[in-house]
Design a protein around this motif. Sequence first.
Motif, PDB file in Angstrom:
ATOM      1  N   LEU A 113    -111.000  93.815  57.434  1.00 34.83           N
ATOM      2  CA  LEU A 113    -111.017  92.505  58.071  1.00 34.83           C
ATOM      3  C   LEU A 113    -111.064  92.595  59.596  1.00 34.83           C
ATOM      4  N   ALA A 114    -110.335  93.582  60.145  1.00 36.53           N
ATOM      5  CA  ALA A 114    -110.286  93.683  61.606  1.00 36.53           C
ATOM      6  C   ALA A 114    -111.683  93.854  62.199  1.00 36.53           C
ATOM      7  N   ASN A 115    -112.603  94.412  61.438  1.00 42.05           N
ATOM      8  CA  ASN A 115    -113.951  94.653  61.956  1.00 42.05           C
ATOM      9  C   ASN A 115    -114.989  93.764  61.293  1.00 42.05           C
ATOM     10  N   TYR A 116    -114.531  92.847  60.443  1.00 40.87           N
ATOM     11  CA  TYR A 116    -115.448  92.102  59.581  1.00 40.87           C
ATOM     12  C   TYR A 116    -116.487  91.297  60.370  1.00 40.87           C
ATOM     13  N   TYR A 117    -115.974  90.498  61.295  1.00 38.59           N
ATOM     14  CA  TYR A 117    -116.851  89.607  62.066  1.00 38.59           C
ATOM     15  C   TYR A 117    -117.866  90.421  62.873  1.00 38.59           C
ATOM     16  N   ASP A 118    -117.377  91.480  63.539  1.00 36.46           N
ATOM     17  CA  ASP A 118    -118.251  92.326  64.365  1.00 36.46           C
ATOM     18  C   ASP A 118    -119.373  92.937  63.527  1.00 36.46           C
ATOM     19  N   GLN A 119    -118.972  93.486  62.372  1.00 33.71           N
ATOM     20  CA  GLN A 119    -119.946  94.185  61.543  1.00 33.71           C
ATOM     21  C   GLN A 119    -120.948  93.215  60.936  1.00 33.71           C
ATOM     22  N   LEU A 120    -120.456  92.039  60.582  1.00 32.24           N
ATOM     23  CA  LEU A 120    -121.342  91.033  60.007  1.00 32.24           C
ATOM     24  C   LEU A 120    -122.394  90.601  61.036  1.00 32.24           C
ATOM     25  N   LEU A 179    -134.884 112.008  48.665  1.00 34.12           N
ATOM     26  CA  LEU A 179    -135.979 111.563  47.792  1.00 34.12           C
ATOM     27  C   LEU A 179    -135.475 111.164  46.417  1.00 34.12           C
ATOM     28  N   VAL A 180    -134.607 112.018  45.862  1.00 32.72           N
ATOM     29  CA  VAL A 180    -134.065 111.735  44.528  1.00 32.72           C
ATOM     30  C   VAL A 180    -133.314 110.414  44.547  1.00 32.72           C
ATOM     31  N   LEU A 181    -132.491 110.235  45.578  1.00 29.32           N
ATOM     32  CA  LEU A 181    -131.725 108.999  45.682  1.00 29.32           C
ATOM     33  C   LEU A 181    -132.658 107.796  45.747  1.00 29.32           C
ATOM     34  N   PHE A 182    -133.733 107.979  46.537  1.00 34.57           N
ATOM     35  CA  PHE A 182    -134.668 106.882  46.711  1.00 34.57           C
ATOM     36  C   PHE A 182    -135.312 106.516  45.367  1.00 34.57           C
ATOM     37  N   LEU A 183    -135.722 107.553  44.615  1.00 32.89           N
ATOM     38  CA  LEU A 183    -136.359 107.299  43.326  1.00 32.89           C
ATOM     39  C   LEU A 183    -135.389 106.618  42.369  1.00 32.89           C
ATOM     40  N   LEU A 184    -134.161 107.085  42.353  1.00 34.55           N
ATOM     41  CA  LEU A 184    -133.149 106.478  41.492  1.00 34.55           C
ATOM     42  C   LEU A 184    -132.979 105.004  41.834  1.00 34.55           C
ATOM     43  N   ALA A 185    -132.924 104.741  43.149  1.00 29.21           N
ATOM     44  CA  ALA A 185    -132.703 103.375  43.592  1.00 29.21           C
ATOM     45  C   ALA A 185    -133.875 102.483  43.165  1.00 29.21           C
ATOM     46  N   SER A 186    -135.091 102.999  43.276  1.00 28.57           N
ATOM     47  CA  SER A 186    -136.236 102.136  43.024  1.00 28.57           C
ATOM     48  C   SER A 186    -136.422 101.838  41.529  1.00 28.57           C
ATOM     49  N   THR A 187    -135.970 102.747  40.657  1.00 27.13           N
ATOM     50  CA  THR A 187    -136.126 102.453  39.231  1.00 27.13           C
ATOM     51  C   THR A 187    -135.158 101.362  38.787  1.00 27.13           C
ATOM     52  N   ALA A 188    -134.028 101.244  39.496  1.00 28.57           N
ATOM     53  CA  ALA A 188    -133.028 100.273  39.076  1.00 28.57           C
ATOM     54  C   ALA A 188    -133.322  98.879  39.628  1.00 28.57           C
ATOM     55  N   ALA A 189    -134.405  98.747  40.412  1.00 30.30           N
ATOM     56  CA  ALA A 189    -134.619  97.506  41.139  1.00 30.30           C
ATOM     57  C   ALA A 189    -135.297  96.399  40.332  1.00 30.30           C
ATOM     58  N   ALA A 190    -135.348  96.538  39.020  1.00 29.92           N
ATOM     59  CA  ALA A 190    -135.978  95.505  38.210  1.00 29.92           C
ATOM     60  C   ALA A 190    -135.200  94.191  38.259  1.00 29.92           C
ATOM     61  N   LYS A 191    -133.893  94.281  38.449  1.00 30.93           N
ATOM     62  CA  LYS A 191    -133.068  93.069  38.509  1.00 30.93           C
ATOM     63  C   LYS A 191    -133.086  92.488  39.916  1.00 30.93           C
ATOM     64  N   THR A 192    -132.699  91.220  40.032  1.00 28.82           N
ATOM     65  CA  THR A 192    -132.507  90.645  41.354  1.00 28.82           C
ATOM     66  C   THR A 192    -131.182  91.170  41.889  1.00 28.82           C
ATOM     67  N   ARG A 193    -131.262  91.772  43.060  1.00 26.48           N
ATOM     68  CA  ARG A 193    -130.074  92.416  43.579  1.00 26.48           C
ATOM     69  C   ARG A 193    -129.500  91.560  44.711  1.00 26.48           C
ATOM     70  N   VAL A 194    -128.230  91.188  44.559  1.00 31.76           N
ATOM     71  CA  VAL A 194    -127.566  90.376  45.570  1.00 31.76           C
ATOM     72  C   VAL A 194    -126.481  91.206  46.231  1.00 31.76           C
ATOM     73  N   THR A 195    -126.553  91.318  47.552  1.00 30.54           N
ATOM     74  CA  THR A 195    -125.501  92.033  48.264  1.00 30.54           C
ATOM     75  C   THR A 195    -124.483  91.029  48.800  1.00 30.54           C
ATOM     76  N   TYR A 196    -123.219  91.287  48.490  1.00 36.02           N
ATOM     77  CA  TYR A 196    -122.153  90.355  48.861  1.00 36.02           C
ATOM     78  C   TYR A 196    -121.087  91.109  49.634  1.00 36.02           C
ATOM     79  N   TRP A 197    -120.758  90.607  50.824  1.00 40.84           N
ATOM     80  CA  TRP A 197    -119.714  91.236  51.649  1.00 40.84           C
ATOM     81  C   TRP A 197    -118.413  90.479  51.513  1.00 40.84           C
ATOM     82  N   LEU A 198    -117.323  91.227  51.522  1.00 40.08           N
ATOM     83  CA  LEU A 198    -116.030  90.568  51.544  1.00 40.08           C
ATOM     84  C   LEU A 198    -114.999  91.482  52.184  1.00 40.08           C
ATOM     85  N   TRP A 199    -113.866  90.903  52.545  1.00 37.07           N
ATOM     86  CA  TRP A 199    -112.718  91.726  52.913  1.00 37.07           C
ATOM     87  C   TRP A 199    -111.683  91.512  51.821  1.00 37.07           C
ATOM     88  N   LEU A 200    -110.828  92.503  51.655  1.00 36.51           N
ATOM     89  CA  LEU A 200    -109.771  92.391  50.656  1.00 36.51           C
ATOM     90  C   LEU A 200    -108.436  92.304  51.365  1.00 36.51           C
TER      91      LEU A 200
END
Lengths: 411, 302, 277
Positions: free
Chosen positions: A65-72, A13-34
């Motif tokens: 990277l070895a799992n990148y395509y599968d996970q995506l 619950l605490v985590l959820f509340l923390l997450a929701s207060t920070a959501a004022a910005k547009t949040r972009v999730t970006y995946w990559l391999w290194l």
Amino acid sequence: MRKSSVALTVVALVLFLLASTAAAKTRVTYWLWLDDPTDTTVQELVEEFNRLHPDIEVVTETIPLANYYDQLLMAISGGGGPDAARFKDWWLGAFYDADLLEDLSPYIANWPGADDVVPNLWNTGMIPGVDGIFMLPHQYITFYLYYRADWFAEAGLNPPRTFDEFLEAALKLTDPANNRYGFGLRGGAGGQDQWLAFMVAGGARIVDEAGNIVINSPKAVEVNQWYIDLYRKHQVAPPSAPTDAYAQVVGAFQAGNTAMMAHHVGSSVMMTDVFGDNVGVLPIPAADPENPATMGTMSGNVVFSTADVKDAAFKFISWLSEHEAMDKWSKSRQGQLPVLQSVAEQDYYTQNEFFRVSLEGGNYAIVWPPLPGTGYVASYVWQNTMQRALLGEITSQQMLDEIAKALREGN
Amino acid sequence: MLRRLNEKERFTPFLLLGPALLLMLLIVAYPLFQALRLSLFDASLLRPDRARFVGLTNYLNVLRDPLFLRSLLNSTIWVVGCVTLQFTIGMLGALLLNREFPGRGLVRGLSLIPWATSGVLVSLMWTWMLDGNYGVINDILVRLGLISQYRPWLALPISLGGVIAANVWQGAPFFAVMLLAAMQSVPQELYEAARIDGAGRFQQFRSVTIPLIMPTIVITTMLRIVWTANYMDLVFVMTGGGPGNASIILPVLSYITAYKKLKVGEATAMAVLQAILLIITLFVYLRLVNRKGEGGLSLYEV
Amino acid sequence: MRYKRVKEFLLLWIPIALWLTFVLFPYVWMFLTSLKEPSELYTSPIQYLPKKPTFAGYKLLMETTKFPQFILNSLLVVGGTLLVTGTVSTAAAYCFSRFDFRGKGKLFGMFLVTQMFPSVLLVFSLFLIMRTLGLLNTRLALIVAHSTFALPFTTWLLTGFFNSIPKSLDEAATIDGATRWQTFWYVLAPLSAPGVVAALTYVFIYSWNEFIYALTFTSSIDMRTVPVGLNTFMGEYIIRWDLLTAGGVITAIPIVIFFMLVQRRLVQGLTAGAVKG
């Protein structure tokens, strides 16, 4: 039991509340391999982007990277996937077929950085016969050949420019008794790229101008046979070649067990560290030196059609392809060839033999075409059939027929 | 004697089992039901929402696929090879660890390390040790005079053998510990009685130890058969099923079918067939063991 | 006397040495590799000892990568899994051992049947369930999954263990007026400590090593566990042997400590539990 589950619920619950207060910005999730986990360049770039764009928060997720395509695949089809991601040209066909990629051309039309991109590289994000650009070019490589300059000098050999010279040199430098072989053939994971470099340099093509699959044409069968013979008939490659992946190929070259290996600028710093002047670089030898060719592969960025925040996602990936970010990324340990003219013109690239040969290769490089089955071939079928061909279980023709079928049908 | 349940306690068993059942239903039974359903559809992993019902077609295709049969054969070699060798080495280890010697606790503790090493790490270690050019195993074998030159073990058609070696290393300690525990429960008087009857070390082992630890042997081998049959990490990382199809086993084939070929319906059908075959195998195995009269297996008779 | 010494050496200490070599050699080799300079990895003939041992790999690993976070995540997941599996399977095993009800045998069999299915069969549906529950990218998702898949074996182990404790003890306690809970807590629990240790060791190992669910249910680098984290050290064009081997060695340390602490109880626990089936 009871106490622990209560505690867990509270934590959730605490985590959820923390997450929701920070959501004022547009949040972009970006995946990559290194490519190098100790390198912090990407992290720094993301922090800088977030600082420059207070309304957007980019969150990166690093996948092996070895799992990148599968996970995506799983994340996108399951609905928990990223908005944008680092992407290989191999995967375009399958994802396009499933309507999962956003056409970026409307965004690119309004992006000032577009003019700086090397013009012929836009192809790498396009699907034949389809109007639109589905992947924004970012970093690419072209294959070239490393050779041991000292051994060539000792043996009185000239660096090979043609297939015949290549084979001749490889034969001369092979000495199994001393565990020394002419060429580090890569039959294991990732070997499809250097294979394709030799295939196209030999005059074979995956698709013809009209888009028909011609990878099992008589010409291709002949070139493929030549490649297989390097191992089976002439035995100029180490016995472990069928399963050798990058680590083994580069290890053998470094240890002085192979005289030549095909790779790209990604390994040039390490090569000069180990060998100094004893390592030379050449374009991939061609069957006909008048018609050189090599393979190139693009690691670009895509926005998924499933994303809710496409504008912000494009803003981020296009920012990565602008001069400053491009310059920083390309010169880091993750770096490959920059797709911007303004970056590639710098002395850093033009004065370095490895970059020079690579960038020259960009003029005639051929990429994996975005067919429905390209991802399947690149991640599985090529390796499976190549190994069977190297072990003598199937012929060159049978191998290419299987690849052609997989490319066409996507399975 | 079990106590008779009074009115008040009638629901206690369900209260106690509740959490376990809930987890099982949510995390195993429901996904399993979904998987069975999916195996009747022609579905792409990229667009499962566009799946098409095809009845048993996936199953028929799988059974007709020579690669499935090849994988089945390899899987059999894999399971039999791994479990037999793990058991043999584990048994020798258990006999050793059952003896009294100074530092026994330390040796026992160290013995468990391979079991506690993750599959990813085991694969990397063994790939590195089996390397055709810089592998220490090649070097040792050459020094011992067993081979004359280095062999690229994982590039040969017998590559599955290399993976089995890695798995035997990882899995033998499990048997060692389980069998050791069983041996400790054998009453010392029985050995003394056997000695008085003139039985040697080996005879004591055969006629006292083995019969008494038989239930443990049966259960541990059975569990190990199941785990090994479904265990794909090592094959996946070390050879990816190669060279060619030399080391492809069933779970790897279904993984490739689902995540490379994207045919998730077909992959599921494969996995279901594998589970059915496994259940039949175990059933036959239990029958055989029980017929010998030594099993005394109380798996279902708690 | 001397003959006895020789015999002991041949039949006891040599086998022990062989056994330890078998068990430890891969780790020793990994440790030696982790101390070598990258240029010393690929040499022919093979070089056994590092010329100039370096701990650079360890330093890089702890300072520039998220490895410490991976370890923390793994420990949290393992800890949570131990807690959940420990309580849930103890309750279930107690029930199987001390209660009689219809369909008990079948239910117990079903528990074990769940082990038959390869994870590839379940992982996709599980991914969707975790998403629906909002658990993706949390350690809780891993705790839930690991607990469930560890349950059957631990329940079986503990049931065997409880069965080995005479039921007359419970009855005596009941006659003395103890409630069922009191009987469990004051009579069974102290006696079953070794059994619980044995079961939890298995859980520890399973959860510490599990790869496919850990890979699938987390995507943020901050949530990665050790096995998945190690995999991120293999890039497209670079394999960091220095980091991988250093990581492997460090990972082994908590395990060795844990085993040293529990090995006596572990064997005791299995002794009482395993045989009774």
